[in-house]
Write an enzyme that holds these catalytic residues in place. Structure first.
Site, PDB file in Angstrom:
ATOM      1  N   HIS A  65     100.034 -14.764  65.249  1.00 27.34           N
ATOM      2  CA  HIS A  65     100.621 -15.278  66.493  1.00 27.34           C
ATOM      3  C   HIS A  65     101.609 -14.287  67.113  1.00 27.34           C
ATOM      4  O   HIS A  65     102.683 -14.680  67.576  1.00 27.34           O
ATOM      5  CB  HIS A  65     101.301 -16.616  66.220  1.00 27.34           C
ATOM      6  CG  HIS A  65     101.479 -17.496  67.427  1.00 27.34           C
ATOM      7  ND1 HIS A  65     102.293 -17.170  68.485  1.00 27.34           N
ATOM      8  CD2 HIS A  65     100.942 -18.696  67.738  1.00 27.34           C
ATOM      9  CE1 HIS A  65     102.267 -18.131  69.384  1.00 27.34           C
ATOM     10  NE2 HIS A  65     101.445 -19.078  68.961  1.00 27.34           N
ATOM     11  N   GLU A  89      95.286 -14.839  69.729  1.00 26.87           N
ATOM     12  CA  GLU A  89      95.210 -15.354  68.363  1.00 26.87           C
ATOM     13  C   GLU A  89      93.763 -15.566  67.915  1.00 26.87           C
ATOM     14  O   GLU A  89      93.152 -16.580  68.254  1.00 26.87           O
ATOM     15  CB  GLU A  89      95.955 -16.683  68.272  1.00 26.87           C
ATOM     16  CG  GLU A  89      97.344 -16.686  68.889  1.00 26.87           C
ATOM     17  CD  GLU A  89      97.824 -18.101  69.168  1.00 26.87           C
ATOM     18  OE1 GLU A  89      97.685 -18.965  68.284  1.00 26.87           O
ATOM     19  OE2 GLU A  89      98.309 -18.349  70.297  1.00 26.87           O
TER      20      GLU A  89
END
Length: 336
Positions: free
Chosen positions: A176, A301
């Site tokens: 992330h 992501e």
């Protein structure tokens, strides 16, 4: 730099956890990864003064407004509607840690919000390990995870994540980091291209409602390079892109460009969640010396699709004993 020389203590938490950072260097790149959340805290290219990922030079913000910055999140990354999901004939009630409504990134004590062990380190690679206990966030099974970061001679950062369990559970892990290639306060100078022809449309709570929808004619059509940020009345970007050629083989996922740099991401994963950072407000100063605000970075992501257990036609995220979860993603920044 010897293995011992590139390890340092970054902080000690109020609970007594010692947070370490390991510095990796190879080719033109330097990466700093800390044990808290197995987080990519800093990533730099020779000759570029700023970090290419958002982060903080001190630890405390990672416990509050910068919780997801660079972390590895899960055990069920992204959202599960209502925190309810079927597993082997039963319905799990997971922790609804997003406004009491959805299960997000594995719950408040998911793997992005706890301290991992630095299991092994060299000058160019580091392996981190953690076990999420049975019952964590409402999930069954003890889930043992490893995350190995490595830099190759080209300066590309490869992340390999593995997981095993002693009971059926969900396993969908995501890295992330928020990327910003030009060091400016917003993404206005960035373009993005995604190797996908379809995406998942979502409701007001960012839960997908149907199967993949064509990108053509939508605000989300990044089949050709285009700006990430748009007019204020345009829909926000926090969506899963259904990557081409799904499978377990590494293939291109996207290309981000700005200020003469490009980030190419390859992955084994079937999806790519892209969030334009519209809600960012770090409050604390970041690597720039100032707080990060809206659109300061873009989260890209690699992962499986959100709310997968509630959509039998999606790639599924169930992991059973005897199986090994494995994800490999490669992040390569070069000059263009």
């Amino acid at each position: 730099m010897t293995p011992d020389e590139n390890r340092e203590i970054f902080a000690t938490t109020p609970e007594g956890d010692v947070v370490e950072i390991v510095t990796l260097q190879n080719g033109p790149a330097t990466a700093r990864v800390m044990t808290w959340g197995a987080t990519l805290q800093d990533f730099r290219l020779d000759g570029i003064e700023h970090s290419l990922v958002l982060g903080s030079p001190v630890f405390e913000p990672y416990r509050t407004r910068m919780r997801n910055y660079g972390a590895i999140v899960g055990r069920a990354a992204n959202r599960i509607a209502g925190g309810r999901a079927p597993l082997n004939g039963t319905t799990l009630q997971l922790e609804t840690n997003e406004e009491g409504r959805t299960a997000l990134h594995g719950g408040s004590d998911g793997c992005g919000y706890i301290n991992w062990q630095l299991a092994e380190a060299s000058a160019t690679s580091a392996r981190f390990a953690v076990t999420l206990a049975d019952g964590q966030g409402g999930h069954p099974g003890n889930l043992a995870l490893t995350a190995t970061y490595s830099l190759d001679a080209e300066g590309a950062l490869t992340l390999e994540i593995t997981g095993t369990t002693d009971a059926p559970t969900f396993c969908n892990i995501a890295h992330h980091s928020y990327w910003n290639l030009d060091g400016t306060p917003t993404l206005d100078g960035h373009t993005l291209q995604v190797d996908a022809d379809s995406y998942l449309a979502v409701d007001a709570h960012k839960i997908p409602q149907n199967g993949p929808a064509p990108l053509a004619g939508t605000r989300f059509d990044f089949r050709q390079p285009r700006a990430i940020t748009m007019a204020t009345d345009a829909p926000g970007l926090d969506h899963n892109f259904c990557l081409r050629d799904p499978g377990t083989v590494m293939r291109p996922a996207c290309t981000l460009r700005a200020a003469g740099l490009q980030l190419e991401i390859d992955t084994t994963e079937p999806g790519l969640q892209v969030y334009d950072g519209s809600g960012l407000n770090s409050e604390a100063p970041g690597h720039t010396g100032k707080p990060y605000g809206p659109h300061a970075g873009v989260a890209i992501e690699p992962q499986h699709w959100p709310d997968a257990p509630n959509h039998p036609d999606y790639p599924q995220i169930t992991l059973n004993p005897g199986q090994t979860y494995r994800q490999v993603s490669r992040f390569h920044v070069t000059r263009i």
